[in-house]
Write an enzyme that holds these catalytic residues in place. Sequence first.
Site, PDB file in Angstrom:
ATOM      1  N   GLU A 267     -40.844  98.395  37.914  1.00 53.25           N
ATOM      2  CA  GLU A 267     -40.652  97.265  38.854  1.00 53.25           C
ATOM      3  C   GLU A 267     -40.231  97.760  40.242  1.00 53.25           C
ATOM      4  O   GLU A 267     -39.359  97.181  40.888  1.00 53.25           O
ATOM      5  CB  GLU A 267     -39.595  96.287  38.314  1.00 53.25           C
ATOM      6  CG  GLU A 267     -39.892  95.754  36.937  1.00 53.25           C
ATOM      7  CD  GLU A 267     -38.904  94.702  36.453  1.00 53.25           C
ATOM      8  OE1 GLU A 267     -38.172  94.112  37.269  1.00 53.25           O
ATOM      9  OE2 GLU A 267     -38.865  94.474  35.226  1.00 53.25           O
TER      10      GLU A 267
HETATM   11  O1  9MR Z   1     -39.298  88.331  40.499  1.00 50.06           O
HETATM   12  C1  9MR Z   1     -38.997  87.461  39.424  1.00 50.06           C
HETATM   13  C2  9MR Z   1     -38.562  86.103  39.961  1.00 50.06           C
HETATM   14  O2  9MR Z   1     -39.614  85.510  40.681  1.00 50.06           O
HETATM   15  C3  9MR Z   1     -38.153  85.220  38.795  1.00 50.06           C
HETATM   16  O3  9MR Z   1     -37.619  84.008  39.301  1.00 50.06           O
HETATM   17  C4  9MR Z   1     -37.097  85.914  37.925  1.00 50.06           C
HETATM   18  C5  9MR Z   1     -36.794  85.085  36.689  1.00 50.06           C
HETATM   19  O4  9MR Z   1     -37.929  84.990  35.883  1.00 50.06           O
HETATM   20  O5  9MR Z   1     -37.553  87.185  37.519  1.00 50.06           O
HETATM   21  C6  9MR Z   1     -37.872  88.047  38.583  1.00 50.06           C
HETATM   22  O6  9MR Z   1     -38.324  89.278  38.052  1.00 50.06           O
HETATM   23  C7  9MR Z   1     -37.327  90.090  37.458  1.00 50.06           C
HETATM   24  C8  9MR Z   1     -37.915  90.772  36.254  1.00 50.06           C
HETATM   25  O7  9MR Z   1     -38.479  89.825  35.370  1.00 50.06           O
HETATM   26  C9  9MR Z   1     -36.877  91.616  35.533  1.00 50.06           C
HETATM   27  N1  9MR Z   1     -36.228  92.545  36.440  1.00 50.06           N
HETATM   28  C10 9MR Z   1     -35.746  92.008  37.698  1.00 50.06           C
HETATM   29  C11 9MR Z   1     -36.851  91.222  38.389  1.00 50.06           C
HETATM   30  C12 9MR Z   1     -36.399  90.728  39.762  1.00 50.06           C
HETATM   31  O8  9MR Z   1     -35.318  89.859  39.636  1.00 50.06           O
END
Ligand code: 9MR
Length: 355
Positions: A267
Amino acid sequence: MIKLDRRKFLLGSAATLAAGSSASALPASKLAQRHQGYGAAATLWDLQADPRLGEAISTYCTQVVPVLELKWPMLRPDAHTFAFERADAIYDFAQKNDLTMRGHTLAWYHDIPDWTKQIKDSKAVERAYVDHISTVVSYYKDKLTSWDVVNEPIPDNPRDVKDRRDTFWTQHLGSSWIPLAFRTAAAADPYVKLAINEYDIESAKDSFIAKRAAYRNLIMELLDQGVPLHAVGLQSHLHAELEIDTHGLAEFVTEIRSWGLEVYVTELDVNDEKLTGSPTERDAIVAKRVNDLLTAIWTSGPVRSILSWGISDRYSWINGYVKRPDKQPNRPLPLDGEFKPKPLMDVISKFTKDV
Ligand code: 9MR
């Protein structure tokens, strides 16, 4: 300590190739330009709203991962429904563009729908958990290269190496929630690579070093229990003001690999909210952090999977969550808001040649 079963490893590689081996409609010149093993996260909303996003992913990437579409809230409007349409649409985009797709994520403390949290009986929680993982992994069997099975199991500032995040799943299933997720996923698709995924372990700050140590301990315990774990994700949501712990990270990655596991960057992005200076100066520091990260990982071999969390600064979660004091947009990703490559893309290019 168990070693990865060789037969499973070979079968896993074959499935990975098969998933991306359909005849491509894209010109060979376009495919040749792509950064091998590089991928980006995207939401279906953004892909549908802005054709430049899909074009950028198809130009630079060989893989894609849905940001939201494989999480519980989108897949599971209620206890009886599996709504695969939106994730399928991203899978179609991947197929049409000759990209492989990863799955994110099956078991997480976050994004648990209200209908699930309302279940009070622990046996019923276990049934819902196993049913979800089993159904979703079976549905995408032979389609995805890997799954983030368990996401973010370690708390920030862990007290010791045994510390684990207190989750809804832990409250009902105890520490078995992690092995159970992996075993259920492996039973549903014996070939897909199964990963654990964590953030804030890359820098030299004490809390990051403690988190890395707890992550290491958990991985070791899972292997000792014979849990089918194949890969370790370093989320790499980097903080531009923090140096990478190059020595400690290289040591960690070398050890993980010596246990027969793969290491993925899952990520990547660099939050520059604490940097002052011009965009050019900030971009140079952002690129340096990633260069340091990848150099450290590379001391024990190449990484075959590097995904950034988005590809253009226009579509980054960071710009929605944090505001720079100067009100300028954050510049966390390889392309700027107008889809122009920044020095970070050169770093990714350097580390995805000949992998
Ligand atoms: O970027 C994602 C954001 O748009 C969502 O609201 C959130 C909840 O689903 O998740 C974010 O992605 C996360 C990922 O799933 C796990 N690691 C951290 C990421 C950034 O917060």
